[in-house]
Design a protein around this motif. Sequence first.
Motif, PDB file in Angstrom:
ATOM      1  N   LEU A 123       0.829  -1.202   0.000  1.00  0.00           N
ATOM      2  CA  LEU A 123       0.000   0.000   0.000  1.00  0.00           C
ATOM      3  C   LEU A 123       0.870   1.261   0.000  1.00  0.00           C
ATOM      4  N   ALA A 124       1.890   1.288   0.812  1.00  0.00           N
ATOM      5  CA  ALA A 124       2.792   2.439   0.870  1.00  0.00           C
ATOM      6  C   ALA A 124       3.496   2.649  -0.473  1.00  0.00           C
ATOM      7  N   ALA A 125       3.953   1.590  -1.083  1.00  0.00           N
ATOM      8  CA  ALA A 125       4.628   1.705  -2.377  1.00  0.00           C
ATOM      9  C   ALA A 125       3.684   2.234  -3.451  1.00  0.00           C
ATOM     10  N   ALA A 126       2.433   1.811  -3.398  1.00  0.00           N
ATOM     11  CA  ALA A 126       1.454   2.272  -4.390  1.00  0.00           C
ATOM     12  C   ALA A 126       1.103   3.741  -4.188  1.00  0.00           C
ATOM     13  N   TRP A 127       1.043   4.183  -2.955  1.00  0.00           N
ATOM     14  CA  TRP A 127       0.641   5.565  -2.667  1.00  0.00           C
ATOM     15  C   TRP A 127       1.781   6.569  -2.769  1.00  0.00           C
ATOM     16  N   GLN A 128       3.011   6.136  -2.657  1.00  0.00           N
ATOM     17  CA  GLN A 128       4.154   7.053  -2.629  1.00  0.00           C
ATOM     18  C   GLN A 128       4.169   8.046  -3.795  1.00  0.00           C
ATOM     19  N   PRO A 129       4.065   7.619  -5.049  1.00  0.00           N
ATOM     20  CA  PRO A 129       4.099   8.583  -6.152  1.00  0.00           C
ATOM     21  C   PRO A 129       2.962   9.611  -6.081  1.00  0.00           C
ATOM     22  N   LEU A 130       1.778   9.157  -5.708  1.00  0.00           N
ATOM     23  CA  LEU A 130       0.641  10.071  -5.572  1.00  0.00           C
ATOM     24  C   LEU A 130       0.877  11.073  -4.454  1.00  0.00           C
ATOM     25  N   TYR A 131       1.314  10.605  -3.313  1.00  0.00           N
ATOM     26  CA  TYR A 131       1.501  11.464  -2.141  1.00  0.00           C
ATOM     27  C   TYR A 131       2.451  12.624  -2.442  1.00  0.00           C
ATOM     28  N   GLN A 132       3.484  12.364  -3.202  1.00  0.00           N
ATOM     29  CA  GLN A 132       4.480  13.401  -3.514  1.00  0.00           C
ATOM     30  C   GLN A 132       3.890  14.527  -4.351  1.00  0.00           C
ATOM     31  N   LEU A 165      -5.482  12.342   2.754  1.00  0.00           N
ATOM     32  CA  LEU A 165      -4.922  11.008   2.563  1.00  0.00           C
ATOM     33  C   LEU A 165      -4.559  10.386   3.910  1.00  0.00           C
ATOM     34  N   GLY A 166      -4.211  11.223   4.873  1.00  0.00           N
ATOM     35  CA  GLY A 166      -3.955  10.706   6.219  1.00  0.00           C
ATOM     36  C   GLY A 166      -5.190  10.034   6.802  1.00  0.00           C
ATOM     37  N   LEU A 167      -6.347  10.660   6.623  1.00  0.00           N
ATOM     38  CA  LEU A 167      -7.600  10.068   7.090  1.00  0.00           C
ATOM     39  C   LEU A 167      -7.893   8.776   6.333  1.00  0.00           C
ATOM     40  N   LEU A 168      -7.704   8.798   5.030  1.00  0.00           N
ATOM     41  CA  LEU A 168      -7.920   7.605   4.228  1.00  0.00           C
ATOM     42  C   LEU A 168      -6.997   6.469   4.672  1.00  0.00           C
ATOM     43  N   VAL A 196      -5.910   5.875   7.713  1.00  0.00           N
ATOM     44  CA  VAL A 196      -6.460   5.283   8.932  1.00  0.00           C
ATOM     45  C   VAL A 196      -7.586   4.312   8.586  1.00  0.00           C
ATOM     46  N   ILE A 197      -8.453   4.725   7.669  1.00  0.00           N
ATOM     47  CA  ILE A 197      -9.566   3.865   7.254  1.00  0.00           C
ATOM     48  C   ILE A 197      -9.043   2.599   6.571  1.00  0.00           C
ATOM     49  N   ALA A 198      -8.052   2.749   5.700  1.00  0.00           N
ATOM     50  CA  ALA A 198      -7.498   1.596   4.981  1.00  0.00           C
ATOM     51  C   ALA A 198      -6.826   0.616   5.934  1.00  0.00           C
ATOM     52  N   ILE A 199      -6.094   1.124   6.899  1.00  0.00           N
ATOM     53  CA  ILE A 199      -5.427   0.240   7.864  1.00  0.00           C
ATOM     54  C   ILE A 199      -6.464  -0.501   8.699  1.00  0.00           C
ATOM     55  N   ARG A 200      -7.520   0.190   9.083  1.00  0.00           N
ATOM     56  CA  ARG A 200      -8.594  -0.464   9.837  1.00  0.00           C
ATOM     57  C   ARG A 200      -9.217  -1.589   9.009  1.00  0.00           C
ATOM     58  N   GLU A 201      -9.428  -1.320   7.733  1.00  0.00           N
ATOM     59  CA  GLU A 201     -10.009  -2.341   6.842  1.00  0.00           C
ATOM     60  C   GLU A 201      -9.064  -3.538   6.694  1.00  0.00           C
ATOM     61  N   LEU A 202      -7.783  -3.275   6.522  1.00  0.00           N
ATOM     62  CA  LEU A 202      -6.805  -4.368   6.430  1.00  0.00           C
ATOM     63  C   LEU A 202      -6.810  -5.208   7.706  1.00  0.00           C
ATOM     64  N   ARG A 203      -6.866  -4.531   8.838  1.00  0.00           N
ATOM     65  CA  ARG A 203      -6.892  -5.248  10.118  1.00  0.00           C
ATOM     66  C   ARG A 203      -8.135  -6.116  10.227  1.00  0.00           C
ATOM     67  N   ASP A 204      -9.276  -5.568   9.853  1.00  0.00           N
ATOM     68  CA  ASP A 204     -10.525  -6.321   9.930  1.00  0.00           C
ATOM     69  C   ASP A 204     -10.504  -7.531   9.000  1.00  0.00           C
ATOM     70  N   ARG A 205      -9.985  -7.344   7.799  1.00  0.00           N
ATOM     71  CA  ARG A 205      -9.909  -8.472   6.851  1.00  0.00           C
ATOM     72  C   ARG A 205      -8.959  -9.553   7.361  1.00  0.00           C
ATOM     73  N   ALA A 206      -7.835  -9.134   7.940  1.00  0.00           N
ATOM     74  CA  ALA A 206      -6.885 -10.105   8.486  1.00  0.00           C
ATOM     75  C   ALA A 206      -7.536 -10.897   9.617  1.00  0.00           C
ATOM     76  N   GLU A 207      -8.310 -10.216  10.446  1.00  0.00           N
ATOM     77  CA  GLU A 207      -9.005 -10.897  11.537  1.00  0.00           C
ATOM     78  C   GLU A 207     -10.032 -11.879  10.991  1.00  0.00           C
ATOM     79  N   GLN A 208     -10.742 -11.487   9.949  1.00  0.00           N
ATOM     80  CA  GLN A 208     -11.713 -12.396   9.329  1.00  0.00           C
ATOM     81  C   GLN A 208     -11.020 -13.640   8.787  1.00  0.00           C
ATOM     82  N   ARG A 209      -9.859 -13.455   8.141  1.00  0.00           N
ATOM     83  CA  ARG A 209      -9.113 -14.608   7.628  1.00  0.00           C
ATOM     84  C   ARG A 209      -8.653 -15.515   8.761  1.00  0.00           C
ATOM     85  N   ARG A 210      -8.218 -14.913   9.863  1.00  0.00           N
ATOM     86  CA  ARG A 210      -7.748 -15.686  11.004  1.00  0.00           C
ATOM     87  C   ARG A 210      -8.883 -16.504  11.602  1.00  0.00           C
TER      88      ARG A 210
END
Length: 76
Positions: free
Chosen positions: A28-37, A47-50, A52-66
Amino acid sequence: MRDRNPVEFLKSDARMALGQRAADLKKLAAAWQPLYQTLMPDQKRGLGLLTVIAIRELRDRAEQRRVQAADDDEDN
């Protein structure tokens, strides 16, 4: 699951979850780096708010997989 050491299972599950989350966040960081600059300061704040939302979603999906993996192990 009956023949497994629960402590070792938890340790293994934690390592796997952390490894997957780290890999996802790096992608995710690698994909966003060019845009962020190219963003203006107010856009960077948005993008900072986004982020936080994306990390929360990743965490929730990881928990669902677990949980799904644990359920699958119990079924077998």
